[in-house]
Design an enzyme around this catalytic site. Structure first.
Site, PDB file in Angstrom:
ATOM      1  N   TRP A  69      64.250  48.744 -30.454  1.00  0.00           N
ATOM      2  CA  TRP A  69      62.835  48.455 -29.784  1.00  0.00           C
ATOM      3  C   TRP A  69      61.779  48.381 -30.881  1.00  0.00           C
ATOM      4  O   TRP A  69      60.626  47.881 -30.370  1.00  0.00           O
ATOM      5  CB  TRP A  69      62.468  49.422 -28.865  1.00  0.00           C
ATOM      6  CG  TRP A  69      62.678  50.915 -29.626  1.00  0.00           C
ATOM      7  CD1 TRP A  69      63.750  51.586 -29.407  1.00  0.00           C
ATOM      8  CD2 TRP A  69      61.746  51.631 -30.347  1.00  0.00           C
ATOM      9  NE1 TRP A  69      63.741  52.693 -30.147  1.00  0.00           N
ATOM     10  CE2 TRP A  69      62.313  52.793 -30.787  1.00  0.00           C
ATOM     11  CE3 TRP A  69      60.523  51.335 -30.771  1.00  0.00           C
ATOM     12  CZ2 TRP A  69      61.821  53.743 -31.339  1.00  0.00           C
ATOM     13  CZ3 TRP A  69      59.941  52.252 -31.726  1.00  0.00           C
ATOM     14  CH2 TRP A  69      60.210  53.461 -31.889  1.00  0.00           C
ATOM     15  N   LYS A  97      72.448  42.489 -26.758  1.00  0.00           N
ATOM     16  CA  LYS A  97      71.912  43.558 -25.746  1.00  0.00           C
ATOM     17  C   LYS A  97      70.691  43.915 -26.541  1.00  0.00           C
ATOM     18  O   LYS A  97      70.671  44.741 -27.584  1.00  0.00           O
ATOM     19  CB  LYS A  97      72.956  44.688 -25.852  1.00  0.00           C
ATOM     20  CG  LYS A  97      72.625  45.317 -24.428  1.00  0.00           C
ATOM     21  CD  LYS A  97      72.440  46.888 -24.702  1.00  0.00           C
ATOM     22  CE  LYS A  97      72.250  47.722 -25.764  1.00  0.00           C
ATOM     23  NZ  LYS A  97      70.624  48.225 -25.585  1.00  0.00           N
ATOM     24  N   PRO A  98      69.448  43.514 -25.778  1.00  0.00           N
ATOM     25  CA  PRO A  98      68.109  44.215 -26.516  1.00  0.00           C
ATOM     26  C   PRO A  98      68.217  45.594 -26.002  1.00  0.00           C
ATOM     27  O   PRO A  98      68.608  46.300 -25.132  1.00  0.00           O
ATOM     28  CB  PRO A  98      67.065  43.280 -25.870  1.00  0.00           C
ATOM     29  CG  PRO A  98      67.874  42.889 -24.578  1.00  0.00           C
ATOM     30  CD  PRO A  98      69.431  42.934 -24.743  1.00  0.00           C
ATOM     31  N   ALA A  99      67.057  46.457 -26.948  1.00  0.00           N
ATOM     32  CA  ALA A  99      66.679  47.864 -26.228  1.00  0.00           C
ATOM     33  C   ALA A  99      66.154  47.823 -24.851  1.00  0.00           C
ATOM     34  O   ALA A  99      65.438  46.951 -24.621  1.00  0.00           O
ATOM     35  CB  ALA A  99      65.610  48.304 -27.339  1.00  0.00           C
ATOM     36  N   GLY A 120      70.040  50.267 -35.556  1.00  0.00           N
ATOM     37  CA  GLY A 120      69.741  51.457 -34.909  1.00  0.00           C
ATOM     38  C   GLY A 120      69.864  52.692 -35.654  1.00  0.00           C
ATOM     39  O   GLY A 120      69.727  52.560 -36.815  1.00  0.00           O
ATOM     40  N   GLU A 126      72.680  47.996 -39.629  1.00  0.00           N
ATOM     41  CA  GLU A 126      71.448  48.203 -40.216  1.00  0.00           C
ATOM     42  C   GLU A 126      71.154  49.625 -39.734  1.00  0.00           C
ATOM     43  O   GLU A 126      70.465  49.584 -38.270  1.00  0.00           O
ATOM     44  CB  GLU A 126      70.329  47.212 -39.788  1.00  0.00           C
ATOM     45  CG  GLU A 126      70.790  46.008 -40.218  1.00  0.00           C
ATOM     46  CD  GLU A 126      70.654  45.790 -42.006  1.00  0.00           C
ATOM     47  OE1 GLU A 126      70.228  46.832 -42.700  1.00  0.00           O
ATOM     48  OE2 GLU A 126      71.328  44.971 -42.690  1.00  0.00           O
ATOM     49  N   CYS A 132      62.427  51.301 -39.972  1.00  0.00           N
ATOM     50  CA  CYS A 132      63.439  52.353 -40.587  1.00  0.00           C
ATOM     51  C   CYS A 132      63.166  52.417 -42.220  1.00  0.00           C
ATOM     52  O   CYS A 132      63.922  53.285 -42.796  1.00  0.00           O
ATOM     53  CB  CYS A 132      64.910  51.734 -40.478  1.00  0.00           C
ATOM     54  SG  CYS A 132      64.949  49.888 -40.610  1.00  0.00           S
ATOM     55  N   GLU A 189      64.897  61.196 -40.272  1.00  0.00           N
ATOM     56  CA  GLU A 189      63.967  59.993 -40.261  1.00  0.00           C
ATOM     57  C   GLU A 189      62.910  60.327 -39.111  1.00  0.00           C
ATOM     58  O   GLU A 189      63.122  60.503 -37.875  1.00  0.00           O
ATOM     59  CB  GLU A 189      64.865  59.027 -39.600  1.00  0.00           C
ATOM     60  CG  GLU A 189      64.070  57.546 -39.728  1.00  0.00           C
ATOM     61  CD  GLU A 189      65.113  56.474 -39.557  1.00  0.00           C
ATOM     62  OE1 GLU A 189      66.017  56.540 -38.758  1.00  0.00           O
ATOM     63  OE2 GLU A 189      64.789  55.422 -39.993  1.00  0.00           O
ATOM     64  N   SER A 199      60.220  43.662 -47.034  1.00  0.00           N
ATOM     65  CA  SER A 199      60.805  42.701 -45.966  1.00  0.00           C
ATOM     66  C   SER A 199      60.397  41.449 -46.063  1.00  0.00           C
ATOM     67  O   SER A 199      59.334  41.111 -46.465  1.00  0.00           O
ATOM     68  CB  SER A 199      60.713  43.314 -44.516  1.00  0.00           C
ATOM     69  OG  SER A 199      61.004  44.675 -44.542  1.00  0.00           O
TER      70      SER A 199
HETATM   71  C1  SIN Z   1      63.546  48.114 -39.100  1.00  0.00           C
HETATM   72  O1  SIN Z   1      62.822  48.942 -38.938  1.00  0.00           O
HETATM   73  O2  SIN Z   1      64.489  48.234 -38.609  1.00  0.00           O
HETATM   74  C2  SIN Z   1      63.080  46.662 -39.814  1.00  0.00           C
HETATM   75  C3  SIN Z   1      62.184  46.855 -40.798  1.00  0.00           C
HETATM   76  C4  SIN Z   1      61.642  45.458 -41.380  1.00  0.00           C
HETATM   77  O3  SIN Z   1      62.219  44.605 -41.164  1.00  0.00           O
HETATM   78  O4  SIN Z   1      60.891  45.607 -42.306  1.00  0.00           O
END
Ligand code: SIN
Length: 475
Positions: free
Chosen positions: A148, A172-174, A226, A248, A282, A379, A439
């Site tokens: 999400w 399958k989206p969140a 996720g 990921e 993340c 996290e 990113s």
């Molecule tokens: C993520 O939080 O899963 C991706 C972060 C990003 O692509 O910079």
């Protein structure tokens, strides 16, 4: 607004007709009811993808490339509309949401350029007698399970390279953020993606729906973004069918500030690394290791910057930090902060949830956090920066690596040589060296250790969706 399932190029109700609600995290209000896919719908989606798969794989790379380029264009052309949907269901600020749409679209432009460059090799065997031809056909139907926090970009980061490689997909989206996904699917179809190549099954019942999909024979790959906990479950399930997996997973990024760093740049980098997309990435800096001589100064400047953030609905002018995604997220952050404070940490700013409707937590800086406090082990996924002092380079590298996660790390120093040397020793797939964000669709995104398997973006990202076939021949 589309709220049905998208299967085989058609918009259909869920089997049995059930729906689930999507709420605005800034207000808690219901935004829409969306078709709630069942395992039977997942099977139908896989079958539609399987039917489309051979035709798409046989489509000329140049044609696939041009369709991907059209996907980039159509997403860019709908930036405002998509950004508003993202803010409505995810809560991030409008500026961040616009940034996300640009990021999401760029995966299509980058992969349009990759689609025509999936090259193999031809060689002579060492004996000289035979030829060795190696090429990269698409892996086949891929199931994608997306989070999400980037309702558009985490889908396109998977879909664009998969489509470039010649794979059909079931997404399958969140359940928190299906609306953006539905609109993206609709736009991709308008841009020319053939029926059945992209199928979308939002659901509130993720486990059985994903299991039904991955158990289906035509599926050859599972791609997930996720938490590490969910990733482990999916890997176990995928093992039964020996599916190729791209994972990921979660991070626990160290952010190391050496005393010789440009402190203005370090604070600016820290704000981006911590607060980008309302602190719910993340890659977010999770543990701030600061060398003793600059600890007080850095802490004071970071606290001032965090305290000055305007918190509120992502739609409101000037807001820089939106809500957390839901109540459970606020409770988790609250508990981590409370436990750190009970262990001796002191808030330099913030420290508690905000007393207002919606799911808000105050931007927080904690000093005096014990290196082994719970907050350094989890996290955070919220606007909290724990500061941990250090005096010794070897010790800080060991502390940074003292985690099962290995997604992202940050190093700030005025000495580039030292920065590179430290960066190379951080056990993380990505390092920001004097930068608070790394990113980029053109770069390989992914983690070491329990932060994942495989890479998304760059040329590596396309190869994840390819097989390697070797043809031995003689002529
Ligand atoms: C993520 O939080 O899963 C991706 C972060 C990003 O692509 O910079």
């Amino acid at each position: 607004m589309r709220t049905q399932l998208f299967i085989g190029g058609r918009w259909v109700d869920a089997d049995g007709g059930a729906t689930f609600g999507v709420t605005d995290p800034a207000t808690g209000e219901l935004v829409a009811e969306v078709a709630d896919a069942t395992p039977a719908d997942a099977v139908a989606a896989v079958d539609a993808a399987a039917e489309a798969q051979p035709r798409w794989a046989a489509t000329a790379p140049r044609t696939r490339s041009e369709i991907l380029r059209a996907c980039w264009q159509i997403l860019v052309d709908h930036t405002d509309e998509l950004a508003e949907l993202i803010v409505r269901e995810n809560g991030k600020t409008l500026a961040d949401a616009r940034g996300e749409v640009a990021y999401a679209a760029e995966f299509f432009r980058w992969n349009a350029e990759e689609a025509v460059r999936i090259l193999g090799t031809i060689g002579v065997s060492p004996s000289g007698a035979n030829r060795m031809i190696v090429h990269h056909p698409p892996v086949g139907v891929v199931v994608m399970v997306t989070p999400w926090n980037f309702p558009a970009a985490m889908i396109t980061r998977k879909l664009a390279p998969a489509l470039a490689a010649g794979c059909a997909a079931v997404v399958k989206p969140a359940p928190d953020t299906p609306l953006t996904a539905l609109r993206v699917a609709e736009l991709l179809a308008e841009a020319g993606v053939p029926d059945g190549v992209v199928n979308l099954v939002p659901t509130s019942n993720a486990g059985p729906v994903v299991d039904a999909a991955v158990d289906r024979t035509p599926v050859r790959m599972l791609s997930f973004t996720g938490s590490t906990a969910t990733g482990r479950l999916l890997l176990r399930r995928a093992a039964d069918r020996v599916l190729k997996c791209a994972m990921e997973l979660g991070g626990n990024a160290p952010f190391i500030v050496f005393a010789d760093a440009d402190l203005d740049a370090a604070v600016e980098g820290a704000m981006v690394a911590k607060m980008r997309h309302s602190a719910q990435t993340c890659t977010a800096a999770n543990r701030f290791f600061v060398e003793e001589p600059v600890l007080e100064d850095f802490g004071a400047r970071l606290a001032e910057a965090m305290a000055s953030l305007r918190v509120g609905s992502g739609f409101d002018e000037g807001v820089q930090c939106g809500p957390l995604i839901n109540e459970a997220a606020v409770t988790k952050v609250d508990e981590l902060v409370a436990s750190a404070v009970a262990g001796g940490a002191r808030p330099l700013t913030g420290g508690s949830r905000l007393d207002r409707p919606g799911h808000f937590f105050a931007p927080t800086v904690l000093e005096g956090v014990a290196a082994d406090a719970d907050i350094t082990r989890h996290e955070i996924f919220g606007p909290v920066a724990p500061l941990i002092p250090f005096t010794d380079t070897e010790a800080v590298i060991a502390a940074a690596n003292d985690t099962e996660a290995g997604l992202m790390g940050y190093v700030f120093t005025g000495d580039l040589g030292r920065g590179l040397a430290v960066a190379e020793r951080i056990e993380a797939g990505m390092i920001g060296l004097n930068r608070g964000v790394a990113s980029d669709p053109a770069a390989p995104f992914g983690g070491m250790k329990q932060s994942g398997l495989g890479r998304e973006g760059a040329h590596e990202g396309v190869l994840e969706f390819c097989e390697t076939q070797y043809i031995a021949t003689t002529w």
